[in-house]
Design a protein around this motif. Structure first.
Motif, PDB file in Angstrom:
ATOM      1  N   ASP A 272     -35.388  22.615  36.648  1.00 26.69           N
ATOM      2  CA  ASP A 272     -33.872  21.776  36.030  1.00 26.69           C
ATOM      3  C   ASP A 272     -34.350  20.961  37.617  1.00 26.69           C
ATOM      4  OD1 ASP A 272     -33.490  20.050  33.807  1.00 26.69           O
ATOM      5  OD2 ASP A 272     -32.070  21.569  33.308  1.00 26.69           O
ATOM      6  N   THR A 276     -35.364  17.375  39.537  1.00 23.57           N
ATOM      7  CA  THR A 276     -34.500  16.781  39.749  1.00 23.57           C
ATOM      8  C   THR A 276     -34.286  16.318  40.525  1.00 23.57           C
ATOM      9  OG1 THR A 276     -33.723  17.986  39.357  1.00 23.57           O
ATOM     10  CG2 THR A 276     -33.365  16.525  37.360  1.00 23.57           C
ATOM     11  N   PHE A 375     -31.577  11.315  33.668  1.00 22.57           N
ATOM     12  CA  PHE A 375     -30.900  11.616  34.837  1.00 22.57           C
ATOM     13  C   PHE A 375     -32.006  11.117  35.891  1.00 22.57           C
ATOM     14  CE2 PHE A 375     -29.487  15.193  37.547  1.00 22.57           C
ATOM     15  CZ  PHE A 375     -28.855  15.393  37.402  1.00 22.57           C
ATOM     16  N   ASN A 376     -32.610  11.605  35.651  1.00 25.58           N
ATOM     17  CA  ASN A 376     -33.347  10.695  36.913  1.00 25.58           C
ATOM     18  C   ASN A 376     -32.757   9.280  37.608  1.00 25.58           C
ATOM     19  OD1 ASN A 376     -34.294  13.491  38.264  1.00 25.58           O
ATOM     20  ND2 ASN A 376     -36.306  12.846  37.042  1.00 25.58           N
ATOM     21  N   ASP A 378     -30.324   7.625  36.760  1.00 20.77           N
ATOM     22  CA  ASP A 378     -28.747   6.834  36.593  1.00 20.77           C
ATOM     23  C   ASP A 378     -28.882   6.255  37.091  1.00 20.77           C
ATOM     24  OD1 ASP A 378     -26.665   6.741  34.352  1.00 20.77           O
ATOM     25  OD2 ASP A 378     -26.255   7.515  36.171  1.00 20.77           O
ATOM     26  N   ASN A 379     -29.314   6.515  38.539  1.00 22.36           N
ATOM     27  CA  ASN A 379     -28.368   6.127  39.964  1.00 22.36           C
ATOM     28  C   ASN A 379     -28.646   4.268  39.720  1.00 22.36           C
ATOM     29  OD1 ASN A 379     -26.125   6.237  41.791  1.00 22.36           O
ATOM     30  ND2 ASN A 379     -27.411   6.180  43.205  1.00 22.36           N
ATOM     31  N   PHE A 381     -30.316   2.552  37.152  1.00 18.52           N
ATOM     32  CA  PHE A 381     -29.508   1.489  35.999  1.00 18.52           C
ATOM     33  C   PHE A 381     -27.961   1.575  37.047  1.00 18.52           C
ATOM     34  CE2 PHE A 381     -32.706   3.904  33.794  1.00 18.52           C
ATOM     35  CZ  PHE A 381     -33.081   2.454  32.810  1.00 18.52           C
ATOM     36  N   CYS A 387     -26.748   1.649  31.848  1.00 13.59           N
ATOM     37  CA  CYS A 387     -25.786   3.080  31.219  1.00 13.59           C
ATOM     38  C   CYS A 387     -27.603   3.648  31.949  1.00 13.59           C
ATOM     39  CB  CYS A 387     -25.553   3.341  30.007  1.00 13.59           C
ATOM     40  SG  CYS A 387     -25.474   4.991  29.664  1.00 13.59           S
ATOM     41  N   GLY A 388     -27.766   4.863  32.225  1.00 12.34           N
ATOM     42  CA  GLY A 388     -28.600   5.328  32.833  1.00 12.34           C
ATOM     43  C   GLY A 388     -29.387   6.130  31.048  1.00 12.34           C
ATOM     44  N   LEU A 489     -20.910   7.571  32.219  1.00 18.15           N
ATOM     45  CA  LEU A 489     -22.500   8.133  31.554  1.00 18.15           C
ATOM     46  C   LEU A 489     -21.849   9.738  31.003  1.00 18.15           C
ATOM     47  CD1 LEU A 489     -25.386   8.641  31.455  1.00 18.15           C
ATOM     48  CD2 LEU A 489     -25.395   9.585  33.157  1.00 18.15           C
ATOM     49  N   VAL A 490     -22.266  10.137  30.004  1.00 15.69           N
ATOM     50  CA  VAL A 490     -21.885  11.228  29.580  1.00 15.69           C
ATOM     51  C   VAL A 490     -23.487  11.724  29.342  1.00 15.69           C
ATOM     52  CG1 VAL A 490     -20.517  13.101  28.449  1.00 15.69           C
ATOM     53  CG2 VAL A 490     -19.557  11.161  29.234  1.00 15.69           C
ATOM     54  N   LEU A 491     -24.022  12.679  29.476  1.00 16.93           N
ATOM     55  CA  LEU A 491     -24.918  12.970  29.589  1.00 16.93           C
ATOM     56  C   LEU A 491     -25.575  14.458  29.173  1.00 16.93           C
ATOM     57  CD1 LEU A 491     -28.691  11.864  29.040  1.00 16.93           C
ATOM     58  CD2 LEU A 491     -28.958  11.905  31.149  1.00 16.93           C
ATOM     59  N   GLU A 492     -26.242  15.034  28.160  1.00 19.24           N
ATOM     60  CA  GLU A 492     -26.180  15.755  27.794  1.00 19.24           C
ATOM     61  C   GLU A 492     -27.825  16.444  28.246  1.00 19.24           C
ATOM     62  OE1 GLU A 492     -25.332  18.053  24.194  1.00 19.24           O
ATOM     63  OE2 GLU A 492     -25.500  20.632  24.153  1.00 19.24           O
ATOM     64  N   LEU A 493     -27.922  17.388  28.787  1.00 12.38           N
ATOM     65  CA  LEU A 493     -29.356  17.957  29.208  1.00 12.38           C
ATOM     66  C   LEU A 493     -29.782  19.205  28.463  1.00 12.38           C
ATOM     67  CD1 LEU A 493     -28.904  17.807  33.119  1.00 12.38           C
ATOM     68  CD2 LEU A 493     -30.035  16.012  31.454  1.00 12.38           C
TER      69      LEU A 493
ATOM     70  N   SER B  51     -25.591  11.472  42.770  1.00 15.68           N
ATOM     71  CA  SER B  51     -25.402  10.780  41.250  1.00 15.68           C
ATOM     72  C   SER B  51     -26.332  10.858  40.286  1.00 15.68           C
ATOM     73  CB  SER B  51     -24.298   9.880  41.307  1.00 15.68           C
ATOM     74  OG  SER B  51     -23.651   8.677  39.868  1.00 15.68           O
ATOM     75  N   VAL B  61     -25.213  22.232  29.403  1.00 12.48           N
ATOM     76  CA  VAL B  61     -25.357  21.314  30.469  1.00 12.48           C
ATOM     77  C   VAL B  61     -25.244  19.768  30.437  1.00 12.48           C
ATOM     78  CG1 VAL B  61     -27.500  21.060  32.558  1.00 12.48           C
ATOM     79  CG2 VAL B  61     -27.301  22.700  31.463  1.00 12.48           C
ATOM     80  N   ILE B  62     -23.758  18.900  31.090  1.00 11.14           N
ATOM     81  CA  ILE B  62     -23.098  17.855  30.881  1.00 11.14           C
ATOM     82  C   ILE B  62     -23.808  16.987  32.296  1.00 11.14           C
ATOM     83  CG2 ILE B  62     -21.535  16.278  30.089  1.00 11.14           C
ATOM     84  CD1 ILE B  62     -22.485  18.061  27.540  1.00 11.14           C
ATOM     85  N   ALA B  63     -24.046  15.856  32.206  1.00  8.62           N
ATOM     86  CA  ALA B  63     -24.248  15.407  33.277  1.00  8.62           C
ATOM     87  C   ALA B  63     -23.163  14.100  33.001  1.00  8.62           C
ATOM     88  CB  ALA B  63     -25.636  14.336  33.957  1.00  8.62           C
ATOM     89  N   LEU B  64     -22.517  13.819  34.075  1.00 11.54           N
ATOM     90  CA  LEU B  64     -21.846  13.289  34.780  1.00 11.54           C
ATOM     91  C   LEU B  64     -22.236  12.046  35.934  1.00 11.54           C
ATOM     92  CD1 LEU B  64     -18.245  15.062  33.996  1.00 11.54           C
ATOM     93  CD2 LEU B  64     -19.892  13.409  32.501  1.00 11.54           C
ATOM     94  N   ARG B  65     -21.424  10.812  35.810  1.00  7.10           N
ATOM     95  CA  ARG B  65     -21.404   9.740  37.104  1.00  7.10           C
ATOM     96  C   ARG B  65     -20.497  10.739  37.973  1.00  7.10           C
ATOM     97  NH1 ARG B  65     -22.663   4.526  34.966  1.00  7.10           N
ATOM     98  NH2 ARG B  65     -25.130   4.393  34.801  1.00  7.10           N
TER      99      ARG B  65
END
Lengths: 672, 75
Positions: A272, A276, A375-376, A378-379, A381, A387-388, A489-493, B51, B61-65
């Motif tokens: 990871d 990233t 994830f990469n 998102d910023n 966006f 939204c990412g 953003l709530v993103l599950e990896l 971020s 694993v959860i990604a947050l801003r």
């Protein structure tokens, strides 16, 4: 968690599966039989809970609550059982007729996570089985337990604080009377206490019941709310307490039934970080994209040559067969030069890249790579106020823009979802990028000894250009018609998972091949015929096709294209695969038909018809930016429930294409 | 005592979650993912710009801003 995998394993169907949450966005229905019994099973989108919802989770909740299923199978990931138990406990509040299916058990056991299903089953009061659906393990037991569960009457109930239980008691009776057994009254009472508007709206839709219309319910509701408020429970605190309590119970239940080892390994972490980190994240992404294109292009060349060889032979056979049957020359020409040629073109040039690209992309998806891309990016966006997760919907757009548009359901904010929908066509779908590859190869790289590699690099650059346009347009939309600030953003990896290489290749080649062939026959064949007729029926000595292209020619010229190209894009509305074949057909319809099976003779044909580097570039630009195909437009209308947004989704890319083409012309004319 | 938000966690160290100071739908979603009081949480890595951030919570694993992580606190 693998709901779709379990579904496929049971039904023998081929729902697309992916290693990220949000892959499935709508319900799919299948059946399977065992002995005398036939079971109908519905695959629903994944959801974290029954209360916090995006559009696709609403689909799931509504089916669980109002779908009248005999049994609900809750598929959990053995690797994060605690969180999945949260959902399972919520579902048990609606119905005790549940089988808990702990999937991905192989993977978990490798990591040292062992689950005691007997203990779980005893605690929860429902059957619990272990499975590894990918390897078809545990399925028989699952089916056995479905029958058991269908007779189950009692299951574990989460008990909340005394105050909330008191409030539920106040509501349960009048709610129960109003519902008449249609749905569990304790669950509805809790939803009322949480003031879950979305759930209450769905109750109206599915059950025709507006709870607060009943005086008895309304009175009890007011009384209960007043009681809770006096006890210090605000609306927020009620749902907070409920969520926390469910988790506490989940912890307790899971804690006693599993060995608690790490689901996220050091190796995962290292990967990871590589994917990233500042120095490696984006380059790895571009390299992967480029590698995928390179393999696609080089592989496709080989298959294309092979296929067009076969089609040439078949054309001769078909021709002599028709002549032998005594077909009139006009009919012979219409079939051979009209239908057959367009069809064989679509198949031999367009199909191979799709057949190679799609499985490779699916492999990346199976691996769990796509959420890392989100994830990469998102910023970026975020800076464009969107939204990412848009990166995920874009990735789906590579396969098919209509699928990408539907996939936008995973984006919670309606504003950001619309942005993602409108800009989805900036990613070339499977129907378009073979055309890009063909043009790149002919005009930019044919002379190079490393043609395949250079083409891949140029294509990657072009895709990156499309991504930049996505950012820019998203930003402009956020500043104009879709004003707003970025939400969250709530993103599950998900954990990386070894893809099932063989299966992916077989399935996607097979599914895709059939799909594209079907579409080619359905669209390309009649279009080929229409085109042949247009080219061969004359009004005042000029063919209809010439009338049309002549009419569009001035517009096309301004854009650095020509009338025929523009006509092709318009006629290609039903399917982008046929744009290039139409162009070739139109060019060859007036002149003597020569073989155009190889790219160099095609190149000659195009150059003879006035194509320059600028034309090629503009055609590429227009391929990326014109209007969505008709399927996508219809999907957009359905997803946004609005003609206005469908129209905007047509205008925005068209406008972009026109502007970029004009700019290209300007640069080529005045600067270069 | 100074509250420590998810932004200022040492990477790789495990903390105990205290409370979530977000509102509305997002709060709901975050709680549903298991960001509830007493849960163990660990910051795994950050994106290049700081971020989003990736957290390990309850096995996933959860990604947050940044802006959202700032409003979630640990003990």
């Amino acid at each position: 968690m693998g709901k779709s995998t379990v579904f496929n394993a049971l039904t023998g169907m081929h729902q697309h599966t992916g290693n990220w949450s949000g892959k499935t966005v709508s319900n799919a229905v299948g059946t399977f039989s065992r002995g005398q019994k036939t079971y109908t099973i519905t695959d629903i989108p994944g959801t974290y809970s029954l209360s916090s919802l995006s559009a696709e989770e609403e689909v799931a909740r509504d089916f669980i609550c109002f779908g009248n299923a005999d049994v609900t199978i809750v598929v959990c990931d053995a690797g994060c059982l605690e969180r999945n138990m949260n959902l399972a406990l919520q579902i048990l509040e609606i119905t005790p007729k549940v089988v808990l299916c702990i999937n991905l058990i192989d993977e978990a056991e490798k990591k040292g996570i062992f689950v005691d299903t007997q203990a779980l089953s005893k605690n929860l009061g429902v059957p619990v089985i272990k499975s590894s659906a990918r390897y078809k393990k545990g399925l028989n037991e699952l089916i056995d337990q479905i029958d058991t569960a269908s007779k189950n009457l009692n299951a574990y109930t989460v008990r909340y604080s005394q105050e909330i239980e008191n409030a539920v008691n106040m509501l349960e009776m009048p709610v129960g009377n109003a519902l008449d057994g249609k749905i569990n009254e304790r669950f509805v009472s809790l939803k009322l206490l949480c003031q879950d508007e979305s759930f209450l709206a769905s109750m109206k839709t599915y059950l025709g019941v507006d709870m607060l219309q009943y005086d008895a319910v309304k009175d009890a509701y007011n009384q209960a709310q007043k009681y809770l408020l006096e006890a210090g429970y605000t609306k927020e605190l009620i749902s907070d307490h409920i969520t926390s309590k469910i988790y506490k119970d989940a912890e307790k239940i899971c804690g006693g039934a599993m060995t608690n080892r790490k689901n996220y390994t050091e190796r995962q972490l290292k990967t990871d970080i590589l994917l990233t980190r500042r120095l490696t994240g984006i380059p790895v992404m571009l390299l992967l994209l480029c590698a995928v294109f390179y393999i696609t292009i080089s592989g496709a060349n080989v298959i294309s040559d092979y296929l067009s060889g076969i089609f040439d032979i078949l054309e001769l056979r078909l021709s002599s067969l028709l002549l032998g049957l005594g077909a009139p020359a006009a009919v012979h020409d219409a079939i051979v030069y009209g239908i057959y040629r367009v069809l064989s073109w679509v198949v031999s040039v367009m199909l191979p890249p799709m057949a190679i690209f799609f499985p490779m992309f699916t492999l990346l998806e199976d691996l769990g790579y796509l959420p890392r891309v989100a994830f990469n990016l998102d910023n970026a966006f975020y800076k464009c106020r969107s939204c990412g997760k848009q990166a995920l919907t874009m990735a789906m757009g590579f396969g098919c823009n209509a699928v990408g548009v539907t996939g936008c359901r995973i984006i919670d904010s309606p504003r950001e979802r619309l942005i993602a929908i409108i800009t989805n066509v900036f990613v070339p779908c499977n129907g378009r990028f073979p055309m890009l590859i063909t043009i790149i190869t002919m005009f930019f790289t044919a002379a190079s000894p490393f043609s395949g590699l250079v083409s891949a690099v140029i294509l990657t650059a072009f895709i990156v250009f499309g991504i930049c346009a996505t950012f820019l347009v998203s930003f402009i939309l956020s500043k104009t018609v879709l004003k707003g600030v970025p939400s969250s953003l709530v993103l599950e990896l998900p954990p990386f998972r070894k893809p099932q290489v063989g299966k992916v290749i077989v399935r996607s080649v097979f599914d895709r091949t059939l799909f594209v062939l079907g579409r080619a026959v359905a669209v390309a064949a009649p279009t080929g015929l229409v085109l042949w007729l247009l080219a061969n029926i004359s009004i005042s000595d000029v063919s209809i096709l010439d009338h049309i292209t002549g009419f569009l020619d001035p517009v096309g010229r301004v854009l650095g294209l020509d009338g025929i190209i523009l006509t092709a894009f318009i006629l290609g509305l039903p399917a982008n695969e046929i744009v290039l074949p139409i162009i070739i057909m139109a060019y060859t319809s007036s002149s003597v038909l020569t073989g155009y099976d190889t790219l160099s003779s095609l190149h000659t044909l195009l150059v003879e018809n006035g194509w320059t580097i600028l034309t090629a570039l503009n055609v590429m630009v227009f391929t990326l930016f014109h209007w969505p195909c008709s399927t996508t437009i219809i999907t957009i209308k359905k997803e946004t429930a609005s003609v206005k947004w469908a129209l905007i989704s047509v205008l925005v890319p068209a406008l972009c294409g026109i502007l970029i083409c004009l700019l290209n012309n300007f640069i080529f004319t005045f600067i270069l | 005592m100074q509250q420590k938000s998810l932004l200022s966690l040492d990477i790789g160290k495990t903390y105990i979650l205290s409370h979530v100071d977000l509102q509305g739908a997002l709060r709901h979603r975050i709680l549903d993912l298991g960001f509830t009081e007493g849960a163990e949480i660990k910051c795994l890595f950050k994106a290049q710009s700081g971020s989003p951030l990736a957290f390990l919570i309850r096995g996933s694993v959860i990604a947050l801003r940044k802006a959202d992580a700032e409003k979630i606190f640990v003990l």
